[in-house]
Design a protein around this motif. Structure first.
Motif, PDB file in Angstrom:
ATOM      1  N   LYS A 139       0.840  -1.204   0.000  1.00 48.51           N
ATOM      2  CA  LYS A 139       0.000   0.000   0.000  1.00 48.51           C
ATOM      3  C   LYS A 139       0.875   1.253   0.000  1.00 48.51           C
ATOM      4  O   LYS A 139       1.836   1.347   0.764  1.00 48.51           O
ATOM      5  CB  LYS A 139      -0.916  -0.017   1.220  1.00 48.51           C
ATOM      6  N   ASP A 140       0.562   2.187  -0.872  1.00 44.70           N
ATOM      7  CA  ASP A 140       1.237   3.479  -1.001  1.00 44.70           C
ATOM      8  C   ASP A 140       2.672   3.371  -1.524  1.00 44.70           C
ATOM      9  O   ASP A 140       3.391   4.370  -1.531  1.00 44.70           O
ATOM     10  CB  ASP A 140       1.230   4.255   0.334  1.00 44.70           C
ATOM     11  N   VAL A 141       3.090   2.185  -1.936  1.00 44.40           N
ATOM     12  CA  VAL A 141       4.441   2.014  -2.499  1.00 44.40           C
ATOM     13  C   VAL A 141       4.348   1.494  -3.933  1.00 44.40           C
ATOM     14  O   VAL A 141       4.906   2.070  -4.857  1.00 44.40           O
ATOM     15  CB  VAL A 141       5.304   1.062  -1.640  1.00 44.40           C
ATOM     16  N   GLY A 142       3.654   0.375  -4.124  1.00 44.67           N
ATOM     17  CA  GLY A 142       3.537  -0.257  -5.434  1.00 44.67           C
ATOM     18  C   GLY A 142       3.843  -1.736  -5.334  1.00 44.67           C
ATOM     19  O   GLY A 142       3.810  -2.321  -4.255  1.00 44.67           O
ATOM     20  N   VAL A 143       4.159  -2.330  -6.463  1.00 42.22           N
ATOM     21  CA  VAL A 143       4.468  -3.757  -6.534  1.00 42.22           C
ATOM     22  C   VAL A 143       5.980  -3.934  -6.436  1.00 42.22           C
ATOM     23  O   VAL A 143       6.722  -3.408  -7.271  1.00 42.22           O
ATOM     24  CB  VAL A 143       3.951  -4.378  -7.848  1.00 42.22           C
ATOM     25  N   LYS A 144       6.402  -4.669  -5.417  1.00 44.34           N
ATOM     26  CA  LYS A 144       7.812  -5.046  -5.290  1.00 44.34           C
ATOM     27  C   LYS A 144       7.932  -6.500  -5.705  1.00 44.34           C
ATOM     28  O   LYS A 144       7.115  -7.329  -5.307  1.00 44.34           O
ATOM     29  CB  LYS A 144       8.311  -4.901  -3.846  1.00 44.34           C
ATOM     30  N   ALA A 145       8.953  -6.794  -6.480  1.00 40.43           N
ATOM     31  CA  ALA A 145       9.191  -8.168  -6.908  1.00 40.43           C
ATOM     32  C   ALA A 145      10.498  -8.659  -6.307  1.00 40.43           C
ATOM     33  O   ALA A 145      11.473  -7.904  -6.202  1.00 40.43           O
ATOM     34  CB  ALA A 145       9.235  -8.247  -8.421  1.00 40.43           C
ATOM     35  N   PHE A 146      10.495  -9.934  -5.910  1.00 39.49           N
ATOM     36  CA  PHE A 146      11.666 -10.574  -5.325  1.00 39.49           C
ATOM     37  C   PHE A 146      11.893 -11.907  -6.021  1.00 39.49           C
ATOM     38  O   PHE A 146      10.931 -12.596  -6.364  1.00 39.49           O
ATOM     39  CB  PHE A 146      11.450 -10.858  -3.832  1.00 39.49           C
ATOM     40  N   LYS A 147      13.139 -12.253  -6.225  1.00 37.95           N
ATOM     41  CA  LYS A 147      13.495 -13.592  -6.714  1.00 37.95           C
ATOM     42  C   LYS A 147      14.448 -14.190  -5.691  1.00 37.95           C
ATOM     43  O   LYS A 147      15.521 -13.631  -5.434  1.00 37.95           O
ATOM     44  CB  LYS A 147      14.161 -13.526  -8.083  1.00 37.95           C
ATOM     45  N   VAL A 154      10.684  -2.117  -7.912  1.00 33.59           N
ATOM     46  CA  VAL A 154       9.332  -1.721  -7.538  1.00 33.59           C
ATOM     47  C   VAL A 154       8.675  -1.010  -8.720  1.00 33.59           C
ATOM     48  O   VAL A 154       9.340  -0.285  -9.457  1.00 33.59           O
ATOM     49  CB  VAL A 154       9.337  -0.830  -6.273  1.00 33.59           C
ATOM     50  N   ILE A 155       7.394  -1.258  -8.877  1.00 31.07           N
ATOM     51  CA  ILE A 155       6.614  -0.608  -9.933  1.00 31.07           C
ATOM     52  C   ILE A 155       5.406   0.037  -9.262  1.00 31.07           C
ATOM     53  O   ILE A 155       4.633  -0.622  -8.577  1.00 31.07           O
ATOM     54  CB  ILE A 155       6.182  -1.615 -11.006  1.00 31.07           C
ATOM     55  N   LYS A 156       5.276   1.332  -9.481  1.00 36.31           N
ATOM     56  CA  LYS A 156       4.206   2.094  -8.834  1.00 36.31           C
ATOM     57  C   LYS A 156       2.875   1.909  -9.558  1.00 36.31           C
ATOM     58  O   LYS A 156       2.832   1.586 -10.737  1.00 36.31           O
ATOM     59  CB  LYS A 156       4.579   3.573  -8.797  1.00 36.31           C
ATOM     60  N   GLY A 157       1.818   2.137  -8.797  1.00 42.03           N
ATOM     61  CA  GLY A 157       0.488   2.187  -9.380  1.00 42.03           C
ATOM     62  C   GLY A 157      -0.419   1.053  -8.968  1.00 42.03           C
ATOM     63  O   GLY A 157      -0.102  -0.115  -9.171  1.00 42.03           O
ATOM     64  N   ARG A 158      -1.531   1.438  -8.384  1.00 42.61           N
ATOM     65  CA  ARG A 158      -2.539   0.451  -8.006  1.00 42.61           C
ATOM     66  C   ARG A 158      -3.164  -0.179  -9.247  1.00 42.61           C
ATOM     67  O   ARG A 158      -3.576  -1.336  -9.227  1.00 42.61           O
ATOM     68  CB  ARG A 158      -3.592   1.131  -7.134  1.00 42.61           C
TER      69      ARG A 158
END
Length: 186
Positions: A139-147, A154-158
């Protein structure tokens, strides 16, 4: 001797309580991202021609079987993908993600194209059996991806989160089985 047996039983009991087996994959019951505790809502296996490809788990703050509510929610949540087959390659993952976004947006990816391409770059290294991807909406940050625990970006946007999670939870999901599993209705 009895103390050793009791210690081993206790150890294996706690280990069994903290995770679930989905096919050959093991997923934890709980995760913590951005100081938010998430619980496994459900999990399923993505299969193709009777071959297990990856296990997917959906992690939420509270249980839900409603995909629309989950997609529209602005709460921290995560999808964990545990690769269980060598058939899942970098090239195939990129194609599947592109196809998934196309379906999720009814072919109108244009508003998301720049961010989709940024997300695709997260698959720039080879994908091998036992790789684990965490796709976390914060929330309020975006999508974080981890491998494998390493942050990829991180990619912003709901709106991006909505389309991305719709790949697995939308009306035309990557797999009905994995969708039902993630929703805990299998």
């Amino acid at each position: 001797m009895k103390k050793i047996i009791l210690i081993l039983i206790t150890f294996f009991s706690f280990t069994a309580i903290g995770q679930i087996r989905v096919g050959k994959a093991i997923l934890p019951y709980e995760e913590n991202f951005a100081d938010t505790d998430l619980k496994l809502n459900g999990a399923g296996m993505r299969e193709m021609l009777w071959i297990d490809l990856y296990a997917g788990g959906l992690y939420l703050q509270g249980k839900s079987k409603d995909p629309k509510m989950i997609l529209e929610s602005d709460k921290t949540m995560a999808i964990k993908l545990n690769i269980v087959s060598g058939f899942v390659t970098q090239k195939k993952m990129i194609k599947a993600v592109r196809d998934g976004f196309h379906k999720a947006t009814f072919g109108n990816t244009k508003p998301l194209d720049k961010r989709i391409n940024q997300f695709i770059k997260f698959f720039s290294e080879p994908i091998v059996k036992n790789d684990i991807f965490d796709i976390v909406y914060i929330k309020d940050v975006g999508v974080k991806a981890f491998k494998n625990g390493k942050e990829l970006g991180v990619i912003k946007g709901r709106d991006f989160k909505y389309a991305l999670f719709k790949i697995w939870l939308g009306d035309e999901p990557a797999s009905e089985g994995i969708k039902k599993g993630m929703l805990g209705i299998q």
